[in-house]
Design an enzyme around this catalytic site. Sequence first.
Site, PDB file in Angstrom:
ATOM      1  N   HIS A 242     -12.809  49.984  18.873  1.00 52.39           N
ATOM      2  CA  HIS A 242     -13.803  50.415  17.881  1.00 52.39           C
ATOM      3  C   HIS A 242     -15.266  50.176  18.320  1.00 52.39           C
ATOM      4  O   HIS A 242     -16.064  51.098  18.363  1.00 52.39           O
ATOM      5  CB  HIS A 242     -13.605  49.641  16.563  1.00 52.39           C
ATOM      6  CG  HIS A 242     -12.229  49.689  16.011  1.00 52.39           C
ATOM      7  ND1 HIS A 242     -11.718  50.795  15.365  1.00 52.39           N
ATOM      8  CD2 HIS A 242     -11.238  48.752  15.976  1.00 52.39           C
ATOM      9  CE1 HIS A 242     -10.487  50.549  14.950  1.00 52.39           C
ATOM     10  NE2 HIS A 242     -10.168  49.307  15.310  1.00 52.39           N
TER      11      HIS A 242
HETATM   12  C1  BDR Z   1     -13.875  46.653  12.997  1.00 53.35           C
HETATM   13  O1  BDR Z   1     -13.340  45.482  12.367  1.00 53.35           O
HETATM   14  C2  BDR Z   1     -13.195  44.449  13.303  1.00 53.35           C
HETATM   15  O2  BDR Z   1     -11.936  43.863  13.189  1.00 53.35           O
HETATM   16  C3  BDR Z   1     -13.464  45.036  14.665  1.00 53.35           C
HETATM   17  O3  BDR Z   1     -14.134  44.102  15.493  1.00 53.35           O
HETATM   18  C4  BDR Z   1     -14.330  46.235  14.369  1.00 53.35           C
HETATM   19  O4  BDR Z   1     -15.698  45.877  14.315  1.00 53.35           O
HETATM   20  C5  BDR Z   1     -12.816  47.755  12.980  1.00 53.35           C
HETATM   21  O5  BDR Z   1     -12.434  48.030  11.662  1.00 53.35           O
END
Ligand code: BDR
Length: 313
Positions: A242
């Site tokens: 992500h």
């Molecule tokens: C986001 O949530 C976190 O767990 C990850 O680092 C990312 O920023 C994805 O939903």
Amino acid sequence: MDERTPEDKRKLIIDCDPGHDDAVAILFAHVYADVLGITTVSGNAPLESTTRNALAVIELLDADTPVHSGASAPLAGQAIHAAGVHGAGGLGGVDLPAPSRAVASTDAVQFLLEATRAQAEVWIVAIGPLTNIALALQEDPTLTERIAGISIMGGSATVGNATRVAEFNIWADPEAADVVFRSGAKLRMAGLNLTHQFTTSDELVEQLREIGSTKSTFVAALFDFMHGRMEELIGKRRSALHDPCAVLTLTHPELIVSEPRAVVVELDGTHTRGMTVVDERVTRRRDPANVEVAYSIDADRAMALVVDSVRKT
Ligand code: BDR
Ligand code: CA
């Protein structure tokens, strides 16, 4: 091969909650951008852990980027963490040495305000809950005028992950997200609808292991841990990368297709709190856009750049 020179590099402050994908975003940004500082926030793990992890990653990179810790709780309600995904300490599966360096300050908000007064054209890359950014905007709303913009990993134009419709970073502090999305700042959003197109694989882990450096071994271990988690959660050994997407929209915008959209954050819905509600209507009734929403990514080229960044550090 990336041809950009140091003068072409964008100035970034990374607001984060490391977090496996945060760690990769930090590494990637140190190769392709000019990272002025890192601010930490409670999110994937408690603030103490996300700050420790940020310091440990900076030390691994042998960088002198200052780390400023920030908010330990959201604007309203209790802190929410993601131990089920990232492990209780935020960086499960890797064993980074305890950092020898300390935080530059415990006032992330002041750093955000001062650094953006000292330098023009700074992008804030927000890859955790938006608490620090909202607090900075509340203290000084003119922040929106002097920054280049805010590139957010958060939200979604389709499905959620923390809930059916809410993405974790927004769900962990919807009130902060609401402040940011209504601020008038130039916003880019790399939400789950985009990041789910950008996934790691076991072949990638092998490729990284073959590089054989401390950093590549670290990133391979990050991905390997996430694959184990995802195998338990969704039955597949792959994980969406992500947070690097919020850096890529700035460093390599040619790889990502975005469209201007009106986006609001749901604060009250029984089933929809924390949802980013994106106006996808095609009629003239569509509301004025406040966000550049990313919709597609050239995932092969982007992943090659991630591997390249690991090689280069
Ligand atoms: C986001 O949530 C976190 O767990 C990850 O680092 C990312 O920023 C994805 O939903
Ligand atoms: Ca994150």
